[in-house]
Enzyme design. Sequence first.
Site: not given
Ligand code: BG6
Length: 511
Positions: A186, A243, A248
Amino acid sequence: MTKEENHIVVIFGASGDLTYRKLVPALFDLFAQDIMPGKSAILGVSRTKLSDEAFREKMKKGILIFSNLGEDNKDKIDDFLARVYYQQLNTFEVDDYANLKNRLKIIDDEIKVHGNYLYYLSTPPSLYNIIPKNLAHHKLSKESKTTGWKRIIIEKPFGYDLQSAKELNRNLLKYFDEDQLYRIDHYLGKETVQNLLVTRFANGIFEPLWNRNFVHHVEITTSESIGVEGRGGYYDGSGALRDMVQNHLLQVAALVAMEPPTTIEATSIRNETLKVFQSLRPLSEHDLQHHVVRGQYTAAKVRGKQKVGYREEKGVDPNSRTETFVGMKYFIDNWRWGGVPFYIRTGKYLPTRVSEVVIHFKPTPQSLFVDNKDFCNTGNQLVIRIQPDEGILMKFGMKIPGAGFEVKNVNMDFHYSDLKQTYVPSAYERLLLDAMLGDATLYARGDTVETAWEFVQPVLDYWGNDHSARLYGYPAGSWGPDVADQLFEDPGITWRYPCRNLAEDGIYCEL
Ligand code: BG6
Protein backbone atom coordinates in the site's frame (compact mmCIF):
# COMPACT_ATOMS: atom_id res chain seq x y z
CA MET A 1 -2.77 -0.58 -21.63
CA THR A 2 -5.61 0.14 -19.19
CA LYS A 3 -9.20 -0.54 -20.17
CA GLU A 4 -12.58 0.10 -18.57
CA GLU A 5 -14.68 -3.04 -18.45
CA ASN A 6 -17.55 -4.35 -16.38
CA HIS A 7 -16.34 -6.74 -13.69
CA ILE A 8 -16.96 -8.22 -10.26
CA VAL A 9 -14.60 -7.54 -7.36
CA VAL A 10 -14.60 -10.70 -5.26
CA ILE A 11 -13.27 -10.06 -1.76
CA PHE A 12 -12.18 -13.15 0.19
CA GLY A 13 -12.04 -12.42 3.92
CA ALA A 14 -15.02 -10.08 3.60
CA SER A 15 -15.98 -10.28 7.26
CA GLY A 16 -12.53 -9.00 8.31
CA ASP A 17 -11.29 -5.61 9.33
CA LEU A 18 -9.48 -4.71 6.12
CA THR A 19 -12.66 -5.07 4.07
CA TYR A 20 -14.64 -2.98 6.55
CA ARG A 21 -12.08 -0.24 7.16
CA LYS A 22 -10.21 0.05 3.88
CA LEU A 23 -11.43 -1.91 0.88
CA VAL A 24 -15.15 -1.20 0.74
CA PRO A 25 -14.70 2.46 1.84
CA ALA A 26 -12.12 2.89 -0.94
CA LEU A 27 -14.44 1.25 -3.48
CA PHE A 28 -17.21 3.58 -2.35
CA ASP A 29 -14.94 6.61 -2.80
CA LEU A 30 -14.30 5.52 -6.39
CA PHE A 31 -18.03 5.09 -6.92
CA ALA A 32 -18.82 8.50 -5.38
CA GLN A 33 -16.42 10.14 -7.84
CA ASP A 34 -17.95 8.19 -10.68
CA ILE A 35 -14.61 6.67 -11.63
CA MET A 36 -15.38 3.04 -10.87
CA PRO A 37 -14.54 1.51 -14.23
CA GLY A 38 -17.38 -0.04 -16.20
CA LYS A 39 -20.38 -1.37 -14.39
CA SER A 40 -18.94 -3.16 -11.40
CA ALA A 41 -20.30 -5.30 -8.61
CA ILE A 42 -18.68 -6.38 -5.34
CA LEU A 43 -19.08 -9.84 -3.92
CA GLY A 44 -17.92 -10.31 -0.34
CA VAL A 45 -16.93 -13.88 0.47
CA SER A 46 -16.12 -15.44 3.82
CA ARG A 47 -16.91 -18.30 6.16
CA THR A 48 -19.37 -16.27 8.30
CA LYS A 49 -23.05 -16.76 7.55
CA LEU A 50 -24.49 -13.42 6.44
CA SER A 51 -27.27 -12.26 4.16
CA ASP A 52 -26.65 -9.65 1.44
CA GLU A 53 -28.64 -7.23 3.58
CA ALA A 54 -26.64 -7.83 6.76
CA PHE A 55 -23.36 -7.47 4.84
CA ARG A 56 -24.58 -4.22 3.26
CA GLU A 57 -25.57 -2.83 6.66
CA LYS A 58 -22.10 -3.54 8.04
CA MET A 59 -20.40 -2.04 4.98
CA LYS A 60 -22.57 1.06 5.25
CA LYS A 61 -21.21 1.68 8.74
CA GLY A 62 -17.66 1.20 7.47
CA ILE A 63 -18.25 3.66 4.65
CA LEU A 64 -19.65 6.30 6.99
CA ILE A 65 -16.73 5.96 9.38
CA PHE A 66 -13.76 5.27 7.13
CA SER A 67 -14.37 6.53 3.59
CA ASN A 68 -13.16 9.95 2.50
CA LEU A 69 -16.36 10.90 0.70
CA GLY A 70 -19.15 9.04 2.54
CA GLU A 71 -20.22 11.93 4.77
CA ASP A 72 -20.68 14.28 1.82
CA ASN A 73 -22.26 11.67 -0.46
CA LYS A 74 -24.73 9.90 1.80
CA ASP A 75 -27.29 9.91 -1.00
CA LYS A 76 -25.00 7.69 -3.10
CA ILE A 77 -24.41 5.00 -0.47
CA ASP A 78 -27.58 3.01 -1.19
CA ASP A 79 -26.93 3.04 -4.95
CA PHE A 80 -23.46 1.74 -4.27
CA LEU A 81 -24.66 -0.94 -1.86
CA ALA A 82 -27.20 -2.17 -4.40
CA ARG A 83 -24.21 -3.60 -6.26
CA VAL A 84 -22.75 -5.26 -3.17
CA TYR A 85 -23.46 -8.95 -2.54
CA TYR A 86 -22.33 -11.59 -0.08
CA GLN A 87 -21.57 -15.28 -0.43
CA GLN A 88 -20.77 -17.66 2.41
CA LEU A 89 -17.89 -20.00 1.56
CA ASN A 90 -15.76 -22.54 3.32
CA THR A 91 -12.50 -21.61 1.62
CA PHE A 92 -10.93 -25.01 2.39
CA GLU A 93 -13.77 -26.95 0.81
CA VAL A 94 -13.20 -27.27 -2.91
CA ASP A 95 -16.80 -28.35 -3.60
CA ASP A 96 -18.12 -25.20 -1.97
CA TYR A 97 -16.56 -23.15 -4.79
CA ALA A 98 -19.31 -24.50 -7.06
CA ASN A 99 -21.70 -22.27 -5.08
CA LEU A 100 -19.37 -19.36 -5.54
CA LYS A 101 -19.18 -20.04 -9.26
CA ASN A 102 -22.93 -20.20 -9.43
CA ARG A 103 -23.34 -16.93 -7.58
CA LEU A 104 -20.83 -15.22 -9.85
CA LYS A 105 -22.78 -16.48 -12.86
CA ILE A 106 -26.05 -15.04 -11.50
CA ILE A 107 -24.49 -11.61 -10.91
CA ASP A 108 -22.70 -11.85 -14.24
CA ASP A 109 -25.95 -12.54 -16.11
CA GLU A 110 -27.53 -9.59 -14.37
CA ILE A 111 -24.92 -6.93 -15.03
CA LYS A 112 -23.05 -8.54 -17.92
CA VAL A 113 -19.45 -8.63 -16.76
CA HIS A 114 -18.52 -11.36 -19.27
CA GLY A 115 -16.48 -13.34 -16.76
CA ASN A 116 -14.20 -10.43 -15.70
CA TYR A 117 -13.36 -11.13 -12.08
CA LEU A 118 -10.93 -9.34 -9.78
CA TYR A 119 -10.22 -11.45 -6.69
CA TYR A 120 -8.88 -9.84 -3.54
CA LEU A 121 -7.30 -12.12 -0.94
CA SER A 122 -7.83 -10.25 2.30
CA THR A 123 -7.23 -13.45 4.24
CA PRO A 124 -4.50 -14.97 6.41
CA PRO A 125 -1.50 -15.89 4.21
CA SER A 126 -2.09 -19.57 4.97
CA LEU A 127 -4.97 -19.37 2.46
CA TYR A 128 -2.82 -17.97 -0.38
CA ASN A 129 -2.12 -21.49 -1.58
CA ILE A 130 -5.61 -22.85 -1.06
CA ILE A 131 -7.91 -20.25 -2.63
CA PRO A 132 -6.07 -20.00 -5.98
CA LYS A 133 -5.97 -23.81 -6.21
CA ASN A 134 -9.69 -24.13 -5.55
CA LEU A 135 -10.53 -21.33 -7.97
CA ALA A 136 -8.47 -23.08 -10.62
CA HIS A 137 -10.24 -26.35 -9.93
CA HIS A 138 -13.51 -24.67 -10.94
CA LYS A 139 -11.92 -22.97 -13.95
CA LEU A 140 -12.18 -19.60 -12.29
CA SER A 141 -8.53 -18.65 -12.75
CA LYS A 142 -7.61 -18.99 -16.40
CA GLU A 143 -8.50 -16.15 -18.71
CA SER A 144 -9.32 -15.91 -22.36
CA LYS A 145 -11.25 -13.67 -24.73
CA THR A 146 -14.37 -15.77 -24.25
CA THR A 147 -14.14 -16.38 -20.49
CA GLY A 148 -13.10 -12.83 -19.52
CA TRP A 149 -10.09 -11.64 -17.53
CA LYS A 150 -9.17 -12.87 -14.08
CA ARG A 151 -6.85 -10.95 -11.75
CA ILE A 152 -5.89 -11.65 -8.17
CA ILE A 153 -4.70 -9.15 -5.56
CA ILE A 154 -2.62 -10.54 -2.73
CA GLU A 155 -1.96 -8.71 0.52
CA LYS A 156 1.44 -8.82 2.16
CA PRO A 157 3.20 -10.70 3.70
CA PHE A 158 4.46 -12.33 0.51
CA GLY A 159 6.17 -15.11 2.36
CA TYR A 160 7.84 -15.25 5.73
CA ASP A 161 11.37 -15.50 4.41
CA LEU A 162 13.15 -16.07 1.10
CA GLN A 163 12.27 -19.72 0.85
CA SER A 164 8.57 -19.32 1.63
CA ALA A 165 8.35 -16.33 -0.73
CA LYS A 166 9.74 -18.50 -3.52
CA GLU A 167 7.32 -21.29 -2.66
CA LEU A 168 4.41 -18.85 -2.62
CA ASN A 169 5.36 -17.50 -6.04
CA ARG A 170 5.79 -21.00 -7.42
CA ASN A 171 2.37 -22.00 -6.13
CA LEU A 172 0.58 -18.92 -7.39
CA LEU A 173 2.13 -19.40 -10.80
CA LYS A 174 0.61 -22.88 -11.03
CA TYR A 175 -2.83 -21.31 -11.24
CA PHE A 176 -2.32 -17.72 -12.41
CA ASP A 177 0.15 -16.11 -14.80
CA GLU A 178 2.47 -13.41 -13.47
CA ASP A 179 0.51 -10.71 -15.30
CA GLN A 180 -2.65 -11.78 -13.45
CA LEU A 181 -0.95 -11.37 -10.05
CA TYR A 182 -1.23 -8.08 -8.20
CA ARG A 183 0.92 -8.06 -5.04
CA ILE A 184 -0.25 -5.04 -3.11
CA ASP A 185 2.17 -2.84 -1.20
CA HIS A 186 0.00 0.00 0.00
CA TYR A 187 2.99 2.35 0.26
CA LEU A 188 3.19 2.38 -3.53
CA GLY A 189 -0.40 3.64 -3.59
CA LYS A 190 0.45 6.71 -1.54
CA GLU A 191 0.35 9.90 -3.61
CA THR A 192 3.63 11.23 -2.31
CA VAL A 193 5.42 7.97 -3.00
CA GLN A 194 4.33 8.21 -6.63
CA ASN A 195 5.34 11.85 -6.54
CA LEU A 196 8.90 10.67 -6.03
CA LEU A 197 8.89 9.65 -9.69
CA VAL A 198 7.42 12.99 -10.72
CA THR A 199 9.84 15.01 -8.60
CA ARG A 200 12.75 13.16 -10.12
CA PHE A 201 11.71 12.73 -13.71
CA ALA A 202 9.47 15.73 -14.44
CA ASN A 203 11.94 18.34 -13.20
CA GLY A 204 15.24 19.15 -14.83
CA ILE A 205 16.80 20.54 -11.65
CA PHE A 206 16.95 17.45 -9.45
CA GLU A 207 18.01 14.59 -11.68
CA PRO A 208 21.47 15.95 -12.62
CA LEU A 209 22.28 16.11 -8.89
CA TRP A 210 20.70 12.76 -8.00
CA ASN A 211 23.85 10.65 -7.81
CA ARG A 212 27.08 9.90 -5.96
CA ASN A 213 28.74 13.11 -7.18
CA PHE A 214 26.33 15.37 -5.31
CA VAL A 215 24.45 13.26 -2.79
CA HIS A 216 26.18 12.67 0.53
CA HIS A 217 23.66 10.20 1.90
CA VAL A 218 19.99 9.25 1.74
CA GLU A 219 17.78 8.78 4.76
CA ILE A 220 14.38 7.10 4.83
CA THR A 221 12.22 7.06 7.95
CA THR A 222 8.85 5.50 8.60
CA SER A 223 7.98 6.02 12.22
CA GLU A 224 4.73 5.17 13.93
CA SER A 225 3.48 6.71 17.13
CA ILE A 226 1.46 3.65 18.10
CA GLY A 227 2.42 0.20 19.34
CA VAL A 228 1.16 -3.13 18.01
CA GLU A 229 -2.47 -2.21 18.83
CA GLY A 230 -3.98 -5.62 19.43
CA ARG A 231 -2.01 -7.23 16.58
CA GLY A 232 0.58 -8.71 18.95
CA GLY A 233 -0.20 -12.28 17.86
CA TYR A 234 0.60 -11.52 14.22
CA TYR A 235 3.39 -9.07 14.89
CA ASP A 236 5.35 -11.28 17.24
CA GLY A 237 5.84 -13.77 14.44
CA SER A 238 6.81 -11.01 12.05
CA GLY A 239 8.73 -8.01 13.45
CA ALA A 240 9.63 -4.71 11.82
CA LEU A 241 12.07 -6.18 9.30
CA ARG A 242 9.44 -8.39 7.70
CA ASP A 243 6.51 -6.06 8.36
CA MET A 244 8.01 -2.83 7.03
CA VAL A 245 11.59 -3.07 5.72
CA GLN A 246 11.39 -5.99 3.29
CA ASN A 247 8.45 -4.39 1.51
CA HIS A 248 7.45 -0.76 2.18
CA LEU A 249 10.86 0.75 2.91
CA LEU A 250 12.75 -1.10 0.20
CA GLN A 251 10.06 -0.30 -2.37
CA VAL A 252 10.24 3.40 -1.50
CA ALA A 253 14.05 3.23 -1.57
CA ALA A 254 13.86 1.69 -5.05
CA LEU A 255 11.86 4.66 -6.35
CA VAL A 256 14.45 7.00 -4.86
CA ALA A 257 17.35 5.10 -6.38
CA MET A 258 16.10 3.74 -9.72
CA GLU A 259 17.28 4.80 -13.15
CA PRO A 260 14.76 6.67 -15.30
CA PRO A 261 12.31 4.08 -16.63
CA THR A 262 11.74 4.05 -20.39
CA THR A 263 8.00 4.56 -19.87
CA ILE A 264 5.68 4.99 -16.89
CA GLU A 265 4.37 1.50 -17.30
CA ALA A 266 4.47 -1.64 -15.20
CA THR A 267 7.25 -3.47 -17.03
CA SER A 268 9.66 -0.54 -17.21
CA ILE A 269 9.17 0.57 -13.63
CA ARG A 270 9.35 -2.92 -12.22
CA ASN A 271 12.46 -3.69 -14.29
CA GLU A 272 14.16 -0.64 -12.78
CA THR A 273 13.06 -1.68 -9.28
CA LEU A 274 14.57 -5.10 -9.84
CA LYS A 275 17.88 -3.60 -10.97
CA VAL A 276 18.09 -1.55 -7.76
CA PHE A 277 17.43 -4.62 -5.62
CA GLN A 278 19.97 -6.63 -7.61
CA SER A 279 22.54 -3.92 -6.90
CA LEU A 280 22.07 -3.93 -3.13
CA ARG A 281 25.41 -4.80 -1.60
CA PRO A 282 24.96 -8.06 0.32
CA LEU A 283 25.38 -7.48 4.05
CA SER A 284 28.66 -8.87 5.37
CA GLU A 285 29.22 -10.32 8.84
CA HIS A 286 30.60 -6.92 9.85
CA ASP A 287 27.52 -5.14 8.45
CA LEU A 288 25.19 -7.48 10.29
CA GLN A 289 26.94 -6.67 13.53
CA HIS A 290 27.46 -2.94 13.06
CA HIS A 291 25.11 -1.65 10.36
CA VAL A 292 21.83 -3.17 11.45
CA VAL A 293 20.25 -2.18 14.76
CA ARG A 294 17.19 -3.82 16.17
CA GLY A 295 15.19 -2.53 19.08
CA GLN A 296 12.09 -3.36 21.10
CA TYR A 297 9.98 -0.84 22.97
CA THR A 298 9.81 -0.98 26.72
CA ALA A 299 7.23 0.42 29.15
CA ALA A 300 7.22 4.21 29.46
CA LYS A 301 4.97 7.22 29.75
CA VAL A 302 3.92 8.54 26.36
CA ARG A 303 2.14 11.89 26.24
CA GLY A 304 1.32 11.54 29.91
CA LYS A 305 -0.08 8.02 29.61
CA GLN A 306 1.66 4.91 30.87
CA LYS A 307 2.25 2.40 28.02
CA VAL A 308 3.17 -1.22 28.48
CA GLY A 309 6.33 -2.63 27.01
CA TYR A 310 6.16 -4.81 23.88
CA ARG A 311 6.63 -8.00 25.89
CA GLU A 312 3.56 -7.17 27.98
CA GLU A 313 1.35 -6.70 24.91
CA LYS A 314 -1.48 -9.19 24.35
CA GLY A 315 -0.43 -12.11 22.15
CA VAL A 316 3.30 -11.41 22.58
CA ASP A 317 5.71 -13.94 24.08
CA PRO A 318 6.96 -12.48 27.41
CA ASN A 319 10.51 -13.41 26.33
CA SER A 320 10.05 -12.23 22.79
CA ARG A 321 13.12 -11.09 20.82
CA THR A 322 10.98 -9.71 18.00
CA GLU A 323 12.09 -6.26 16.90
CA THR A 324 9.74 -3.28 16.87
CA PHE A 325 12.51 -1.01 15.55
CA VAL A 326 15.05 -1.45 12.77
CA GLY A 327 17.76 0.99 11.77
CA MET A 328 20.05 0.04 8.93
CA LYS A 329 22.85 1.35 6.75
CA TYR A 330 23.41 -0.17 3.34
CA PHE A 331 24.88 0.57 -0.07
CA ILE A 332 23.72 0.22 -3.64
CA ASP A 333 26.67 -0.87 -5.72
CA ASN A 334 25.93 0.67 -9.07
CA TRP A 335 27.25 3.48 -11.23
CA ARG A 336 24.86 6.08 -9.81
CA TRP A 337 25.06 5.29 -6.11
CA GLY A 338 28.51 3.71 -5.55
CA GLY A 339 29.75 4.78 -2.08
CA VAL A 340 26.58 6.66 -1.02
CA PRO A 341 25.18 5.27 2.24
CA PHE A 342 21.44 4.73 2.55
CA TYR A 343 20.08 4.88 6.08
CA ILE A 344 16.63 3.52 6.79
CA ARG A 345 14.73 3.23 10.04
CA THR A 346 11.28 2.24 11.11
CA GLY A 347 9.67 1.61 14.44
CA LYS A 348 6.57 1.37 16.56
CA TYR A 349 6.03 3.79 19.45
CA LEU A 350 8.37 6.44 18.20
CA PRO A 351 7.55 10.05 19.09
CA THR A 352 5.53 10.84 15.99
CA ARG A 353 3.97 9.35 12.88
CA VAL A 354 6.05 10.41 9.94
CA SER A 355 7.30 8.87 6.72
CA GLU A 356 9.88 10.82 4.79
CA VAL A 357 12.81 10.56 2.44
CA VAL A 358 15.68 12.97 2.93
CA ILE A 359 18.27 13.51 0.23
CA HIS A 360 21.30 15.02 1.91
CA PHE A 361 23.44 16.83 -0.63
CA LYS A 362 27.17 17.21 -0.20
CA PRO A 363 28.32 20.42 1.42
CA THR A 364 30.09 23.07 -0.63
CA PRO A 365 33.77 22.25 -1.06
CA GLN A 366 34.82 25.40 0.73
CA SER A 367 33.18 26.84 3.83
CA LEU A 368 33.24 30.57 3.18
CA PHE A 369 30.79 31.44 5.92
CA VAL A 370 32.28 29.49 8.79
CA ASP A 371 31.76 32.04 11.52
CA ASN A 372 28.00 31.77 11.53
CA LYS A 373 26.40 30.50 14.69
CA ASP A 374 23.07 29.67 12.92
CA PHE A 375 24.51 27.97 9.89
CA CYS A 376 26.55 24.83 9.68
CA ASN A 377 27.80 23.84 6.30
CA THR A 378 26.33 20.35 6.36
CA GLY A 379 24.79 20.48 2.91
CA ASN A 380 21.33 21.12 1.54
CA GLN A 381 18.50 18.74 2.23
CA LEU A 382 15.54 17.83 0.10
CA VAL A 383 12.86 16.33 2.33
CA ILE A 384 10.06 14.42 0.64
CA ARG A 385 7.31 14.04 3.21
CA ILE A 386 5.24 10.97 2.45
CA GLN A 387 2.92 11.38 5.43
CA PRO A 388 1.40 13.17 7.19
CA ASP A 389 1.48 16.78 5.95
CA GLU A 390 2.47 15.48 2.53
CA GLY A 391 4.82 17.75 0.66
CA ILE A 392 8.37 18.67 -0.25
CA LEU A 393 10.78 20.78 1.71
CA MET A 394 14.08 22.17 0.48
CA LYS A 395 16.54 23.44 3.06
CA PHE A 396 19.26 25.86 2.08
CA GLY A 397 21.38 28.73 3.39
CA MET A 398 20.35 32.38 2.90
CA LYS A 399 21.99 35.63 3.81
CA ILE A 400 20.41 37.45 6.70
CA PRO A 401 19.78 41.02 5.54
CA GLY A 402 22.19 43.54 6.98
CA ALA A 403 25.87 44.01 7.43
CA GLY A 404 28.37 41.23 6.87
CA PHE A 405 27.55 37.73 5.66
CA GLU A 406 25.40 36.09 8.22
CA VAL A 407 23.84 32.94 6.82
CA LYS A 408 20.83 31.07 8.06
CA ASN A 409 19.23 27.76 7.03
CA VAL A 410 15.81 28.48 5.55
CA ASN A 411 13.03 26.34 4.09
CA MET A 412 11.24 26.33 0.78
CA ASP A 413 8.21 24.30 1.67
CA PHE A 414 5.41 22.90 -0.44
CA HIS A 415 2.40 21.26 1.24
CA TYR A 416 -0.06 19.11 -0.70
CA SER A 417 -2.76 20.71 1.42
CA ASP A 418 -2.07 23.97 -0.45
CA LEU A 419 -3.63 22.35 -3.52
CA LYS A 420 -7.01 22.96 -1.94
CA GLN A 421 -9.09 21.86 -4.88
CA THR A 422 -7.20 18.63 -5.30
CA TYR A 423 -8.65 15.52 -3.75
CA VAL A 424 -5.92 13.17 -2.52
CA PRO A 425 -7.15 9.58 -2.91
CA SER A 426 -6.29 6.93 -0.35
CA ALA A 427 -3.66 4.34 -1.27
CA TYR A 428 -6.30 1.59 -1.54
CA GLU A 429 -8.45 3.72 -3.80
CA ARG A 430 -5.62 4.25 -6.21
CA LEU A 431 -4.43 0.64 -6.14
CA LEU A 432 -7.89 -0.91 -6.48
CA LEU A 433 -8.65 1.35 -9.41
CA ASP A 434 -5.38 0.37 -11.09
CA ALA A 435 -6.10 -3.34 -10.66
CA MET A 436 -9.60 -2.90 -12.11
CA LEU A 437 -8.01 -1.20 -15.10
CA GLY A 438 -5.33 -3.86 -15.43
CA ASP A 439 -2.45 -1.55 -14.57
CA ALA A 440 0.14 -3.30 -12.36
CA THR A 441 2.67 -0.45 -12.31
CA LEU A 442 2.23 0.15 -8.58
CA TYR A 443 2.14 -3.53 -7.64
CA ALA A 444 5.18 -5.62 -6.75
CA ARG A 445 6.38 -8.23 -9.23
CA GLY A 446 7.40 -11.70 -8.04
CA ASP A 447 11.10 -11.34 -8.91
CA THR A 448 11.40 -7.99 -7.10
CA VAL A 449 9.80 -9.48 -3.99
CA GLU A 450 12.22 -12.40 -4.01
CA THR A 451 15.24 -10.15 -4.57
CA ALA A 452 14.19 -7.96 -1.64
CA TRP A 453 13.96 -11.10 0.50
CA GLU A 454 17.44 -12.15 -0.66
CA PHE A 455 18.76 -8.89 0.75
CA VAL A 456 17.10 -9.15 4.19
CA GLN A 457 17.42 -12.91 4.67
CA PRO A 458 20.99 -12.74 6.13
CA VAL A 459 19.66 -10.37 8.81
CA LEU A 460 16.93 -12.83 9.74
CA ASP A 461 19.47 -15.66 9.82
CA TYR A 462 21.89 -13.68 11.93
CA TRP A 463 19.25 -12.68 14.47
CA GLY A 464 17.81 -16.17 14.54
CA ASN A 465 21.04 -18.11 14.84
CA ASP A 466 23.43 -15.94 16.76
CA HIS A 467 22.17 -15.50 20.28
CA SER A 468 24.74 -12.82 20.96
CA ALA A 469 23.05 -10.63 18.30
CA ARG A 470 22.00 -7.54 20.26
CA LEU A 471 18.39 -6.48 20.78
CA TYR A 472 18.20 -3.01 22.32
CA GLY A 473 15.32 -1.80 24.44
CA TYR A 474 14.03 1.71 23.89
CA PRO A 475 11.38 3.50 25.93
CA ALA A 476 8.05 3.77 24.12
CA GLY A 477 7.79 7.32 22.79
CA SER A 478 11.53 7.75 22.13
CA TRP A 479 13.33 7.67 18.78
CA GLY A 480 14.54 4.09 19.21
CA PRO A 481 17.83 2.83 20.64
CA ASP A 482 20.58 5.47 20.90
CA VAL A 483 22.94 3.06 19.21
CA ALA A 484 21.02 3.68 15.96
CA ASP A 485 22.69 7.13 15.92
CA GLN A 486 26.06 5.40 15.65
CA LEU A 487 25.19 4.04 12.21
CA PHE A 488 26.43 7.43 10.98
CA GLU A 489 30.18 7.43 11.11
CA ASP A 490 30.74 11.12 10.25
CA PRO A 491 30.80 13.26 13.36
CA GLY A 492 27.93 15.72 13.50
CA ILE A 493 25.70 13.73 11.15
CA THR A 494 22.73 11.82 12.43
CA TRP A 495 19.06 11.14 11.69
CA ARG A 496 16.74 14.01 10.99
CA TYR A 497 14.46 14.33 13.99
CA PRO A 498 11.30 15.95 12.63
CA CYS A 499 9.89 16.65 16.08
CA ARG A 500 12.88 18.59 17.24
CA ASN A 501 12.41 20.91 14.28
CA LEU A 502 8.72 21.40 14.83
CA ALA A 503 8.62 25.16 14.66
CA GLU A 504 11.04 25.29 11.78
CA ASP A 505 9.56 22.68 9.45
CA GLY A 506 5.93 22.89 10.44
CA ILE A 507 5.77 19.13 10.71
CA TYR A 508 2.94 17.89 12.86
CA CYS A 509 4.29 16.39 16.03
CA GLU A 510 2.24 14.48 18.50
CA LEU A 511 4.63 14.96 21.42
C1 BG6 B 1 1.39 -2.27 7.43
C2 BG6 B 1 2.04 -2.93 8.61
O1 BG6 B 1 1.78 -2.89 6.24
O2 BG6 B 1 1.77 -0.90 7.39
C3 BG6 B 1 1.64 -2.23 9.89
O3 BG6 B 1 1.65 -4.29 8.66
C4 BG6 B 1 1.95 -0.76 9.80
O4 BG6 B 1 2.31 -2.79 11.01
C5 BG6 B 1 1.36 -0.16 8.53
O5 BG6 B 1 1.36 -0.14 10.94
C6 BG6 B 1 1.81 1.26 8.34
O6 BG6 B 1 1.10 1.83 7.28
P1 BG6 B 1 0.78 3.38 7.22
O7 BG6 B 1 0.11 3.57 5.90
O8 BG6 B 1 -0.10 3.69 8.40
O9 BG6 B 1 2.09 4.06 7.32
